[in-house]
Scaffold this motif. Structure first.
Motif, mmCIF file in Angstrom:
data_model
loop_
_atom_site.group_PDB
_atom_site.id
_atom_site.type_symbol
_atom_site.label_atom_id
_atom_site.label_comp_id
_atom_site.label_asym_id
_atom_site.label_seq_id
_atom_site.Cartn_x
_atom_site.Cartn_y
_atom_site.Cartn_z
ATOM 1 N N UNK A 1 25.304 33.472 48.075
ATOM 2 C CA UNK A 1 26.003 32.691 49.090
ATOM 3 C C UNK A 1 27.523 32.754 48.915
ATOM 4 N N UNK B 1 10.068 27.646 49.422
ATOM 5 C CA UNK B 1 11.401 27.047 49.366
ATOM 6 C C UNK B 1 12.197 27.576 48.190
ATOM 7 N N UNK C 1 20.358 22.780 45.719
ATOM 8 C CA UNK C 1 21.241 23.908 45.420
ATOM 9 C C UNK C 1 22.602 23.613 46.038
ATOM 10 N N UNK D 1 19.068 22.430 54.552
ATOM 11 C CA UNK D 1 18.247 23.369 53.779
ATOM 12 C C UNK D 1 17.727 22.702 52.512
ATOM 13 N N UNK E 1 9.699 19.859 49.754
ATOM 14 C CA UNK E 1 8.583 20.739 49.384
ATOM 15 C C UNK E 1 8.182 20.506 47.932
ATOM 16 N N UNK F 1 9.825 15.256 37.504
ATOM 17 C CA UNK F 1 9.007 15.216 38.707
ATOM 18 C C UNK F 1 7.742 16.020 38.494
ATOM 19 N N UNK G 1 25.147 25.255 46.941
ATOM 20 C CA UNK G 1 25.738 26.105 47.973
ATOM 21 C C UNK G 1 25.002 26.051 49.300
ATOM 22 N N UNK G 2 23.815 25.453 49.295
ATOM 23 C CA UNK G 2 23.065 25.399 50.548
ATOM 24 C C UNK G 2 23.378 24.092 51.283
ATOM 25 N N UNK H 1 15.511 29.627 48.344
ATOM 26 C CA UNK H 1 16.708 29.110 47.680
ATOM 27 C C UNK H 1 17.295 30.160 46.749
ATOM 28 N N UNK I 1 14.132 19.480 36.527
ATOM 29 C CA UNK I 1 13.097 19.229 37.516
ATOM 30 C C UNK I 1 11.761 18.949 36.828
ATOM 31 N N UNK J 1 4.478 25.515 50.049
ATOM 32 C CA UNK J 1 5.784 25.352 50.686
ATOM 33 C C UNK J 1 6.890 25.289 49.628
ATOM 34 N N UNK J 2 6.560 24.707 48.485
ATOM 35 C CA UNK J 2 7.540 24.650 47.403
ATOM 36 C C UNK J 2 7.852 26.058 46.903
ATOM 37 N N UNK K 1 27.608 20.919 47.869
ATOM 38 C CA UNK K 1 28.672 20.772 46.866
ATOM 39 C C UNK K 1 29.904 20.066 47.433
ATOM 40 N N UNK L 1 15.934 16.614 43.220
ATOM 41 C CA UNK L 1 15.338 17.698 42.435
ATOM 42 C C UNK L 1 15.436 19.000 43.205
ATOM 43 N N UNK L 2 15.945 20.011 42.569
ATOM 44 C CA UNK L 2 15.988 21.329 43.173
ATOM 45 C C UNK L 2 17.116 21.545 44.160
ATOM 46 N N UNK M 1 14.602 20.611 52.931
ATOM 47 C CA UNK M 1 13.359 21.388 52.897
ATOM 48 C C UNK M 1 12.933 21.696 51.472
ATOM 49 N N UNK M 2 13.910 22.071 50.636
ATOM 50 C CA UNK M 2 13.573 22.380 49.242
ATOM 51 C C UNK M 2 13.046 21.138 48.547
ATOM 52 N N UNK N 1 14.777 25.292 34.898
ATOM 53 C CA UNK N 1 14.447 24.191 35.812
ATOM 54 C C UNK N 1 14.034 22.953 35.038
#
Lengths: 407, 257
Positions: free
Chosen positions: B26, B15, A106, A113, A120, B96, A108-109, B19, B92, B11-12, A151, A103-104, A116-117, B89
């Motif tokens: 990026x 994050x 990304x 990283x 969290x 969850x 490109x990260x 992100x 998600x 923290x979410x 990716x 879930x969540x 952590x997402x 989202x």
């Protein structure tokens, strides 16, 4: 029951009912809702009807039932993703679910990283993630790749990373939905081991699975949901036994009904609603390309299968051979060396049992098309059957080489 | 709404903001520069339109505009982009559990951080242009930031929740945003508004905030207290209403996807 009452109740479900609105033709736009008010007709379908159960701290409970019986809805209610119409649900402690892996994320990260997402989202604080980071990376077996963007990962790597985060979140309650069917055999057994370990640490586990094997391995107790109600609760083996008997009975009725209609192919198999694949034809051929229904031990069966897919997608195929008495005789996932099969409008497969080593009995063949992370695209259950006859004295499941010598 | 729980999920929020800020640029050629370029281009266009083609008689017009435009872009992003804060989202949300408020909060926060970064450019231009900065006025800036953040949060909460039920609201919010921009002293000055219309313009929740920014940065004055109070009342009302709408609608989010 008295012993159980003295334990702490972690999950308490009391008289919970849940209905969904099934819209006939749903508009998502304001325009549609205003202009076509009559399109907003819906019928309500009761998915759970006055369900009550308790789950105690530290136990592992299986939820079983046929597709659409409401067990996934029950799991979603426990996670508070959806709310009940009536009734009370009390859940004590942090819940981690293996319902949605990654879930969540990304793309490109980097993997790190994304840890952590993802963590969290499960409600972990930064320092908690810092503590767990090494363990998560090690469990994922990604090594140096952890610093590359997600990716660039293969679907297997992606899955392993997501699974590692979800399972290493120190939750009080772990909800697992049909997830252990993914990954290679090695990673799967590692996951089962990890779940056993988590259970030992006192985490409460609720597992939804179609694999009675997994349920029996992991769960102490089992809840069978049928037609929106609880059909049975109790010791895992008792409940699974009842469930298997019920399944066999319905399968037999289905097959009997089908035999009246058509004996050659199963063209009108009543597909589950969500199935995106549809059988076109199936042939069971022996080594001389002759169609047969009755086989002897040691023969070769080539199952020529044509099916249609309503979507273009890559899929892994899970073959299952089930004996008429409900024993899963054989199952394996074919993922085309990790690349998956590209399903098109029409697909032709040949699944060959090179040497038939089952003993006498009636067998049903099913396939399940799954995406990379274990979600079901469609299934043909069962799409073919064969009988094995054997006039020797042996019986059981499989033919194994044995001899008996008196010295 | 469970504030304690939202705090536990802070923290979410961090994050998701990280992100959003990191992920957005990026793979782009000039990366984070986009944050600055977009408002700079808008500034260029409006300056051309309103100081060359149809001149508005204001000294240092570009600066007069710039200090209002950056906060406006933040507001407008929350109004139109905020509509997608939850629907984007949905995978998600469907799978969850987390307090749903986290999504609009992190959306508004990441837009807020974008605005703060753009303010760096404002400061640079203020210094280079010789207009300069009045330290006595600038200490009030964080308070205006805070008030605007509260307003933006309320707007994002409401828009994101309503859009789950009506997906074309984003278009409507887009039109609304354009209308509100001209019903707010962004490209013109409040002084040039005819007296009989001033009352209507003041009904725009952004008017008081824009005036406060302009007082502090362009006129280098301590903002008018009644303006600040006006802004605070609007912002608080928006947050309370936004939260109420969100709370009311969020229970059936999953069933609406």
């Amino acid at each position: 029951m008295d012993v159980e009452k003295s334990k702490d109740v972690t999950i308490q479900v009391r008289n919970v009912s849940k209905s969904f609105r099934i819209y006939f033709d749903k508009g998502h736009m304001l325009k549609e809702k205003l202009l076509f008010a009559n399109r907003n007709k819906y019928e309500t379908r009761k998915v759970l009807d006055d369900i009550s159960f308790d789950i105690y701290k530290g136990e592992a409970v299986g939820l079983i039932g046929i597709n659409g019986c409401g067990k996934s809805t029950a799991l979603k209610l426990l996670t508070k993703i959806i709310y009940p119409d009536t009734g009370i649900i009390n859940v004590k402690g942090r819940v981690s679910s293996l319902l949605e892996l990654g879930a969540g994320f990304h793309p490109d990260l980097s993997g790190k990283e994304n840890i952590y997402i993802n963590a969290s989202i499960f409600g972990l604080k930064k320092y908690e993630i810092d503590d767990k980071l090494d363990e998560i990376i090690e469990f994922s077996e990604l090594g140096e790749c952890i610093n590359n963007p997600v990716r660039t990962y293969s679907s297997g790597m992606y899955m392993r990373l997501a699974f590692s985060v979800a399972i290493n979140v120190q939750a009080d309650i772990l909800l697992v939905d049909e997830i252990l069917a993914v990954g290679d055999a090695g990673f799967q057994s590692k996951c089962l081991q990890k779940i056993a370990e988590i259970k030992k640490q006192g985490t409460t586990i609720v597992l939804v699975s179609h694999s009675m094997n997994q349920i029996e391995k992991v769960c102490d107790r089992c809840i069978w949901i049928n037609n929106s109600r609880i059909a049975a609760v109790g010791e895992t083996n008792d409940v699974t036994q009842k469930y298997i008997e019920y399944i066999e009975e319905t399968e037999r009725k289905k097959l009997a009904a089908r035999h009246i209609n058509t004996s050659e192919t199963f063209n009108d198999i009543d597909m589950k609603e969500e199935s995106k694949i549809r059988l076109l034809s199936v042939k069971l051929l022996d080594i001389n390309d002759n169609e047969k229904k009755i086989w002897g031990i040691g023969e070769r069966i080539a199952i020529k299968l044509d099916f249609a897919s309503s979507i273009d997608t890559t899929a892994n195929l899970r073959f299952e051979i089930m004996r008429a008495d409900g024993i899963l005789a054989y199952a394996d996932i074919y993922d085309n060396c990790g690349r998956g099969y590209l399903l098109k409008k029409e697909n032709h497969f040949c699944f060959t049992i090179k040497v038939l080593n089952f003993l006498a009995g009636k067998f049903f063949v099913s396939i399940y098309a799954e995406n990379g992370i274990g979600g079901l695209i469609g299934s043909l259950t069962p799409f073919a059957e064969f009988d094995i006859i054997d006039d020797s004295s042996r019986y059981g499941v499989a033919k194994i080489d044995c001899e008996c010598i008196m010295n | 709404m469970d504030i304690k729980e939202i705090y536990a999920y802070r923290e979410m929020i961090f994050s998701l903001v990280r992100r959003d800020l990191k992920g957005k640029y990026k793979n782009s050629l000039i990366g984070f520069m986009w944050t600055f370029l977009n408002p700079l281009f808008q500034l260029l266009i409006y300056t051309f339109a309103f100081s060359v083609v149809m001149p508005i008689n204001v000294e240092n017009y570009y600066m007069h505009l710039f200090v209002a435009l950056i906060p406006w872009i933040f507001f407008s992003a929350c109004l139109t982009g905020g509509a997608r804060a939850v629907t984007d989202q949905q995978e998600m949300v469907k799978k969850i559990y987390f307090p749903r408020e986290v999504l609009p909060i992190s959306f508004a926060t990441s837009q807020f951080v974008n605005m703060l970064l753009s303010f760096l450019v404002i400061f640079v231009v203020l210094l280079l242009s010789g207009i300069g900065i009045n330290l006595q006025a600038i200490v009030w800036l964080p308070i205006v930031f805070l008030i605007q953040y509260v307003l933006a949060l309320g707007i994002t909460m409401a828009c994101s929740a309503i859009s789950v039920y009506y997906r074309d609201m984003e278009q409507i919010f887009g039109i609304l945003s354009l209308g509100l921009m001209y019903a707010c002293p962004v490209v013109y000055s409040m002084d040039s508004v005819p007296e009989e219309f001033k009352g209507i313009i003041r009904l725009n929740p952004m008017t008081a905030i824009i005036e406060a920014y302009r007082d502090i940065l362009y006129y280098k004055n301590v903002p008018n207290m009644s303006t600040l109070m006006n802004a605070l009342v609007w912002a608080t009302a928006a947050l309370i209403i936004g939260c109420a709408i969100f709370d009311w609608l969020q229970r059936r989010f999953v069933e609406e996807f």
